[in-house]
Enzyme design. Structure first.
Site, PDB file in Angstrom:
ATOM      1  N   ASP A  12      51.062  18.934  61.928  1.00  0.00           N
ATOM      2  CA  ASP A  12      52.003  20.049  61.716  1.00  0.00           C
ATOM      3  C   ASP A  12      53.301  19.614  61.044  1.00  0.00           C
ATOM      4  O   ASP A  12      54.361  20.197  61.285  1.00  0.00           O
ATOM      5  CB  ASP A  12      52.329  20.760  63.051  1.00  0.00           C
ATOM      6  N   GLY A  39      45.596  23.449  60.786  1.00  0.00           N
ATOM      7  CA  GLY A  39      46.180  24.705  60.325  1.00  0.00           C
ATOM      8  C   GLY A  39      47.252  24.372  59.314  1.00  0.00           C
ATOM      9  O   GLY A  39      48.282  23.820  59.662  1.00  0.00           O
ATOM     10  N   HIS A  40      46.957  24.616  58.047  1.00  0.00           N
ATOM     11  CA  HIS A  40      47.928  24.309  56.999  1.00  0.00           C
ATOM     12  C   HIS A  40      48.512  25.622  56.486  1.00  0.00           C
ATOM     13  O   HIS A  40      47.786  26.464  55.965  1.00  0.00           O
ATOM     14  CB  HIS A  40      47.261  23.505  55.875  1.00  0.00           C
ATOM     15  N   GLN A 198      45.666  16.735  60.565  1.00  0.00           N
ATOM     16  CA  GLN A 198      46.352  16.212  61.760  1.00  0.00           C
ATOM     17  C   GLN A 198      47.396  15.175  61.326  1.00  0.00           C
ATOM     18  O   GLN A 198      48.041  15.367  60.311  1.00  0.00           O
ATOM     19  CB  GLN A 198      45.362  15.627  62.775  1.00  0.00           C
TER      20      GLN A 198
HETATM   21  P1  IMP Z   1      40.835  18.615  68.747  1.00  0.00           P
HETATM   22  O1  IMP Z   1      41.090  18.091  67.381  1.00  0.00           O
HETATM   23  O2  IMP Z   1      40.586  20.097  68.798  1.00  0.00           O
HETATM   24  O3  IMP Z   1      39.770  17.830  69.465  1.00  0.00           O
HETATM   25  O4  IMP Z   1      42.182  18.396  69.619  1.00  0.00           O
HETATM   26  C1  IMP Z   1      42.640  17.096  69.987  1.00  0.00           C
HETATM   27  C2  IMP Z   1      44.156  17.039  69.998  1.00  0.00           C
HETATM   28  O5  IMP Z   1      44.636  17.101  68.652  1.00  0.00           O
HETATM   29  C3  IMP Z   1      44.830  18.203  70.730  1.00  0.00           C
HETATM   30  O6  IMP Z   1      46.024  17.726  71.336  1.00  0.00           O
HETATM   31  C4  IMP Z   1      45.183  19.164  69.613  1.00  0.00           C
HETATM   32  O7  IMP Z   1      46.278  19.992  69.952  1.00  0.00           O
HETATM   33  C5  IMP Z   1      45.541  18.193  68.501  1.00  0.00           C
HETATM   34  N1  IMP Z   1      45.335  18.747  67.160  1.00  0.00           N
HETATM   35  C6  IMP Z   1      44.166  18.940  66.523  1.00  0.00           C
HETATM   36  N2  IMP Z   1      44.365  19.425  65.294  1.00  0.00           N
HETATM   37  C7  IMP Z   1      45.692  19.517  65.136  1.00  0.00           C
HETATM   38  C8  IMP Z   1      46.523  19.932  64.037  1.00  0.00           C
HETATM   39  O8  IMP Z   1      46.079  20.288  62.935  1.00  0.00           O
HETATM   40  N3  IMP Z   1      47.866  19.892  64.269  1.00  0.00           N
HETATM   41  C9  IMP Z   1      48.394  19.456  65.448  1.00  0.00           C
HETATM   42  N4  IMP Z   1      47.660  19.060  66.468  1.00  0.00           N
HETATM   43  C10 IMP Z   1      46.321  19.089  66.324  1.00  0.00           C
END
Ligand code: IMP
Length: 408
Positions: A12, A39-40, A198
């Site tokens: 983010d 989420g971009h 991420q």
């Molecule tokens: P997962 O990727 O859904 O398995 O989530 C694992 C961790 O990564 C969690 O803490 C999510 O909130 C975080 N996370 C996954 N994708 C994003 C992103 O695009 N932005 C921020 N945090 C993310």
């Protein structure tokens, strides 16, 4: 030329906006990892676009965008996103492709993901999009790839419901399938952006394990999963915010302790719109952690930083940033692997003066207030990495470029 853009914090950081901005000079954008967990957000002419799977160059009519080999793709989410883009007048046909080595997220994975997280003694707080399940199956060699759906009949480890489901998507997925390495080879003299998802601190290897995502968010991911090798990378840009945020659980040494109404935490969340693009969850907020940022620079060979959300600090009298940790009476400037150490780490904070004026219309570095430049120059010195781009607002044109990444 190959430019890699990754998040240098916990995701983010504003990568979507920066990829969109730099895509003006690229021909191809390859997103190399992650899935619909990302989420971009891109704001264009006042309209907000939220992308999850589709790479951020899509808003230019002449760019080719590719979902790379390290991605885990939920076809329902992908075609939903493409339909939304179409409804907003974006013509994507003929310029969205998927690497044949990318893996699929099957319908049951989302529930399995949510159930697995709920069973954990300390849940990670996943996005519930089935990401961890898809990557676990990939690692255990039981995943389903785009390349495999040519011959669904031959997929012996697929249940009858999943098989039927896959037949539904096959005819829409196959026209988008490419051999990514071959495609890039045949478009040799193009400028390409490799878009990470991420951030470095959510990467499966370099992140705050186990409170991480399951893909490669690090710069090396572009090489393993973007269709090029490590020596083909010309530049690595690391995007970070003037402060830190985190969604989901896990250690966050500079997190604001006070999140009550009227607190700085709530102020930043409101002004910075710090709510998850994918889940809507309020993001945890804290000061910039320079120890973590310097670590991210080192392990990713970040050669230029991109600072975003600087304008969120416009109204502050003063603010702080973390330059070390006290851990059990010991002072360190290194980012520890141990979650226990990170959980008890007390940040050593340095105070900076605010600038108390709006910088949203500033377009050159020299026009930024002196106190903003002092903050920027301290970050450069601490991380030993120049900051080449500064974002002062969410719109594409609210960007200060000190040095273009397209110059070798
Ligand atoms: P997962 O990727 O859904 O398995 O989530 C694992 C961790 O990564 C969690 O803490 C999510 O909130 C975080 N996370 C996954 N994708 C994003 C992103 O695009 N932005 C921020 N945090 C993310």
């Amino acid at each position: 030329m190959n430019v890699v853009i990754i998040g240098a914090q916990w995701g983010d950081e504003g990568k979507g906006k920066i990829v969109d901005f730099l895509a003006a000079d690229a021909q191809i954008v390859v997103r190399f990892s992650g899935g619909a967990n990302a989420g971009h957000t891109i704001v264009l002419g006042g309209e907000r676009f939220a992308l999850h799977l589709v790479p951020s160059g899509i808003l230019y009519p002449d760019k080719t965008v590719i979902l790379g080999s390290g991605m885990v793709i939920d076809p329902e989410a992908l075609f939903g996103e493409l339909r939304d883009l179409e409804n907003k007048g974006i013509d994507w046909k003929g310029r969205v492709f998927i690497s044949d080595r990318a893996h699929l997220v099957l319908p049951g994975y989302r529930e399995m993901d949510r159930e697995a997280d709920a069973r954990r003694a300390k849940p990670i707080g996943t996005t519930g999009k089935g990401i961890g399940i898809a990557y676990a199956l990939k690692a255990s060699r039981d995943g389903i790839r785009i390349a495999d759906i040519d011959n669904i009949e031959r997929l012996v480890n697929l249940g009858s419901e999943d098989r039927e489901w896959l037949f539904q998507w096959k005819d829409r997925l196959l026209p988008l399938k490419i051999d990514l390495a071959a495609y890039l080879r045949s478009h040799r003299n193009t400028w390409r952006l490799f878009e990470g998802a991420q951030g470095a601190l959510l990467d499966i290897d370099t992140g705050t394990y186990p409170f991480v995502s399951s893909g490669m968010s690090c710069a090396a991911g572009a090489a393993a999963q973007g269709g090029i090798g490590p020596r083909a990378i010309d530049r690595v840009l690391g995007v970070f915010k003037a402060y830190s945020t985190r969604v989901g659980n896990g250690p966050f040494p500079t997190e604001f302790a006070d999140d009550s109404p009227g607190s700085l935490s709530q102020y930043i969340r409101k002004v910075g719109n710090e709510y998850g693009t994918t889940t809507g969850r309020p993001r945890r907020c804290g000061y910039l952690d320079l120890v973590a940022l310097r670590y991210a620079c080192a392990v990713n060979s970040i050669d230029r930083l991109v600072l975003t959300h600087l304008d969120v600090y416009d109204a502050l009298e003063e603010f702080e940033a973390c330059i070390g940790y006290h851990i059990d009476g010991r002072l360190t400037e290194d980012f520890p692997a141990s979650i226990g150490d990170l959980e008890v780490a007390q940040p050593v904070l340095r105070t900076f003066k605010g600038w108390k004026r709006s910088i949203g219309n500033t377009r050159t570095y020299g026009d930024l207030p002196l106190n903003a430049r002092e903050y920027i120059e301290f970050i450069e010195e601490f991380t030993e990495t120049p900051i080449s781009i500064i974002s002062v607002g969410s719109d594409r044109n609210q960007t200060i470029v000190r040095e273009s990444p397209w110059i070798r």
